[in-house]
Motif scaffolding. Sequence first.
Motif, PDB file in Angstrom:
ATOM      1  N   ALA A   2       0.831  -1.196   0.000  1.00 21.86           N
ATOM      2  CA  ALA A   2       0.000   0.000   0.000  1.00 21.86           C
ATOM      3  C   ALA A   2       0.868   1.250   0.000  1.00 21.86           C
ATOM      4  N   LEU A   3       0.350   2.285  -0.619  1.00 24.09           N
ATOM      5  CA  LEU A   3       1.105   3.522  -0.812  1.00 24.09           C
ATOM      6  C   LEU A   3       0.568   4.610   0.108  1.00 24.09           C
ATOM      7  N   THR A   4       1.449   5.242   0.872  1.00 20.96           N
ATOM      8  CA  THR A   4       1.018   6.355   1.719  1.00 20.96           C
ATOM      9  C   THR A   4       0.874   7.613   0.865  1.00 20.96           C
ATOM     10  N   MET A   5       0.137   8.589   1.371  1.00 20.87           N
ATOM     11  CA  MET A   5      -0.028   9.851   0.643  1.00 20.87           C
ATOM     12  C   MET A   5       1.311  10.567   0.482  1.00 20.87           C
ATOM     13  N   GLN A   6       2.162  10.465   1.501  1.00 19.78           N
ATOM     14  CA  GLN A   6       3.476  11.094   1.423  1.00 19.78           C
ATOM     15  C   GLN A   6       4.298  10.474   0.293  1.00 19.78           C
ATOM     16  N   ALA A   7       4.227   9.141   0.193  1.00 19.84           N
ATOM     17  CA  ALA A   7       4.968   8.457  -0.862  1.00 19.84           C
ATOM     18  C   ALA A   7       4.408   8.815  -2.234  1.00 19.84           C
ATOM     19  N   PHE A   8       3.076   8.894  -2.339  1.00 19.92           N
ATOM     20  CA  PHE A   8       2.455   9.271  -3.611  1.00 19.92           C
ATOM     21  C   PHE A   8       2.889  10.674  -4.032  1.00 19.92           C
ATOM     22  N   GLN A   9       2.932  11.598  -3.102  1.00 24.11           N
ATOM     23  CA  GLN A   9       3.343  12.956  -3.421  1.00 24.11           C
ATOM     24  C   GLN A   9       4.796  12.989  -3.893  1.00 24.11           C
ATOM     25  N   PHE A  10       5.634  12.183  -3.260  1.00 25.80           N
ATOM     26  CA  PHE A  10       7.040  12.105  -3.668  1.00 25.80           C
ATOM     27  C   PHE A  10       7.157  11.628  -5.113  1.00 25.80           C
ATOM     28  N   VAL A  11       6.419  10.578  -5.457  1.00 26.05           N
ATOM     29  CA  VAL A  11       6.451  10.050  -6.826  1.00 26.05           C
ATOM     30  C   VAL A  11       5.898  11.072  -7.809  1.00 26.05           C
ATOM     31  N   SER A  12       4.795  11.733  -7.432  1.00 20.18           N
ATOM     32  CA  SER A  12       4.197  12.747  -8.302  1.00 20.18           C
ATOM     33  C   SER A  12       5.190  13.860  -8.607  1.00 20.18           C
ATOM     34  N   ASP A  13       5.880  14.333  -7.570  1.00 25.75           N
ATOM     35  CA  ASP A  13       6.860  15.397  -7.761  1.00 25.75           C
ATOM     36  C   ASP A  13       8.018  14.924  -8.637  1.00 25.75           C
ATOM     37  N   LEU A  14       8.439  13.676  -8.443  1.00 29.52           N
ATOM     38  CA  LEU A  14       9.573  13.140  -9.199  1.00 29.52           C
ATOM     39  C   LEU A  14       9.253  13.048 -10.688  1.00 29.52           C
ATOM     40  N   VAL A  15       8.110  12.464 -11.040  1.00 26.41           N
ATOM     41  CA  VAL A  15       7.806  12.281 -12.462  1.00 26.41           C
ATOM     42  C   VAL A  15       7.427  13.604 -13.125  1.00 26.41           C
ATOM     43  N   ARG A  16       6.880  14.535 -12.345  1.00 21.71           N
ATOM     44  CA  ARG A  16       6.611  15.863 -12.925  1.00 21.71           C
ATOM     45  C   ARG A  16       7.929  16.566 -13.235  1.00 21.71           C
ATOM     46  N   ARG A  17       8.878  16.459 -12.323  1.00 27.19           N
ATOM     47  CA  ARG A  17      10.181  17.109 -12.509  1.00 27.19           C
ATOM     48  C   ARG A  17      10.968  16.477 -13.655  1.00 27.19           C
ATOM     49  N   GLU A  18      10.950  15.163 -13.743  1.00 28.36           N
ATOM     50  CA  GLU A  18      11.783  14.457 -14.717  1.00 28.36           C
ATOM     51  C   GLU A  18      11.149  14.320 -16.090  1.00 28.36           C
ATOM     52  N   ALA A  19       9.807  14.251 -16.151  1.00 28.94           N
ATOM     53  CA  ALA A  19       9.157  13.972 -17.431  1.00 28.94           C
ATOM     54  C   ALA A  19       7.904  14.800 -17.671  1.00 28.94           C
ATOM     55  N   ALA A  20       7.605  15.751 -16.778  1.00 30.76           N
ATOM     56  CA  ALA A  20       6.411  16.608 -16.895  1.00 30.76           C
ATOM     57  C   ALA A  20       5.113  15.806 -16.902  1.00 30.76           C
ATOM     58  N   ILE A  21       5.155  14.588 -16.378  1.00 31.63           N
ATOM     59  CA  ILE A  21       3.953  13.771 -16.264  1.00 31.63           C
ATOM     60  C   ILE A  21       3.160  14.229 -15.047  1.00 31.63           C
ATOM     61  N   VAL A  22       1.874  14.475 -15.234  1.00 31.71           N
ATOM     62  CA  VAL A  22       1.021  14.954 -14.149  1.00 31.71           C
ATOM     63  C   VAL A  22       0.238  13.780 -13.566  1.00 31.71           C
ATOM     64  N   LEU A  23       0.476  13.503 -12.299  1.00 33.91           N
ATOM     65  CA  LEU A  23      -0.267  12.467 -11.576  1.00 33.91           C
ATOM     66  C   LEU A  23      -1.187  13.153 -10.568  1.00 33.91           C
ATOM     67  N   GLU A  24      -2.462  13.203 -10.879  1.00 33.40           N
ATOM     68  CA  GLU A  24      -3.428  13.839 -10.004  1.00 33.40           C
ATOM     69  C   GLU A  24      -3.796  12.900  -8.851  1.00 33.40           C
ATOM     70  N   PRO A  25      -4.224  13.448  -7.709  1.00 34.17           N
ATOM     71  CA  PRO A  25      -4.754  12.596  -6.633  1.00 34.17           C
ATOM     72  C   PRO A  25      -5.853  11.696  -7.181  1.00 34.17           C
ATOM     73  N   GLY A  26      -5.862  10.468  -6.741  1.00 32.75           N
ATOM     74  CA  GLY A  26      -6.769   9.482  -7.301  1.00 32.75           C
ATOM     75  C   GLY A  26      -6.047   8.477  -8.178  1.00 32.75           C
ATOM     76  N   LYS A  27      -4.776   8.777  -8.505  1.00 31.30           N
ATOM     77  CA  LYS A  27      -3.969   7.881  -9.335  1.00 31.30           C
ATOM     78  C   LYS A  27      -3.062   6.987  -8.488  1.00 31.30           C
ATOM     79  N   GLU A  28      -3.342   6.934  -7.187  1.00 34.21           N
ATOM     80  CA  GLU A  28      -2.502   6.106  -6.312  1.00 34.21           C
ATOM     81  C   GLU A  28      -2.462   4.647  -6.771  1.00 34.21           C
ATOM     82  N   TYR A  29      -3.606   4.149  -7.233  1.00 37.01           N
ATOM     83  CA  TYR A  29      -3.668   2.754  -7.686  1.00 37.01           C
ATOM     84  C   TYR A  29      -2.727   2.526  -8.862  1.00 37.01           C
ATOM     85  N   LEU A  30      -2.615   3.532  -9.741  1.00 35.73           N
ATOM     86  CA  LEU A  30      -1.730   3.420 -10.897  1.00 35.73           C
ATOM     87  C   LEU A  30      -0.275   3.340 -10.461  1.00 35.73           C
ATOM     88  N   VAL A  31       0.100   4.211  -9.524  1.00 33.85           N
ATOM     89  CA  VAL A  31       1.474   4.203  -9.017  1.00 33.85           C
ATOM     90  C   VAL A  31       1.780   2.863  -8.352  1.00 33.85           C
TER      91      VAL A  31
END
Length: 289
Positions: A2-31
């Motif tokens: 299971a993914l914590t919200m803190q971990a999800f935010q970390f991944v969201s920030d990482l992929v936005r920074r590296e590839a401009a991919i936008v992961l909106e809240p609700g995409k936790e299952y995808l991550v």
Amino acid sequence: MALTMQAFQFVSDLVRREAAIVLEPGKEYLVESRLAPVARKAGFPTLDAFLEHIRTAPKSSPLFYQIVDALTTNETLFFRDHHPFEALKKDILPQLIESRKAVRKLSIWSAASSTGQEAYSLAMLIRDQFPQIASWNVRILGTDLSTTVLDQAKSGSYSQLEVNRGLPAPMLIKYFDKVDGRWVIKEDLRKMCEFRAMNLTTPWPMMQPFDLIFIRNVLIYFDTATKQGILKRMKTVLLPHGSLFLGTAETTINLDPEWVPVKAGNTTVFRVAGAAAAAGGATGATKAA
């Protein structure tokens, strides 16, 4: 895992920074579904433990790339959506061939080419429908962020399931060989296509201008500023008579007024203002309402 919200935010920030991919809240299952196999392969008991390690890992660690690669959408198939290829066959390529007969050259860019089906579909269409340009210099460049999918594209090797998705049986027999249970595209078509790693959201390398650019089902993953930046740069590498193909759910409207939508058969292409009017008259294409 299971993914914590803190971990999800970390991944969201990482992929936005590296590839401009936008992961909106609700995409936790995808991550979770994409990264759990990466974490297991790397030997971590949980996804959170894996991401905690990544937080302190050096930026040169290949694990950073694996995260971005896993969260990149690589959905593709041969002759995807059909209508763009019909427009090429009936409207756009005949006009391009006529206008380019003095130089005997065509250049096409398949941006975000994934495992290569789009680039090879273009090669098959040109070879099948326009044999009169068999001796021309036809260059199809496929680029993608993921080197994993590019490796398959370069090999031109596909499973039975992959060729069943969109590829007409006569073309499969004509343009592929069966090798060790997989279908491998014939060498002469593979030579028409070149594949390179490229991140659309970072500075681009020097590129020769293109007659056609396909960047389909890509912009939907980016925020508005990133879309605008990509469209602006696309204008610098598209020849004046050229056409830009986007996905069926994508448009340049409200992003860049210099791009004009033009109807071509049952699809819409985009051309730079000024060039669009001239090209439209030559092909019978009309400006979209």
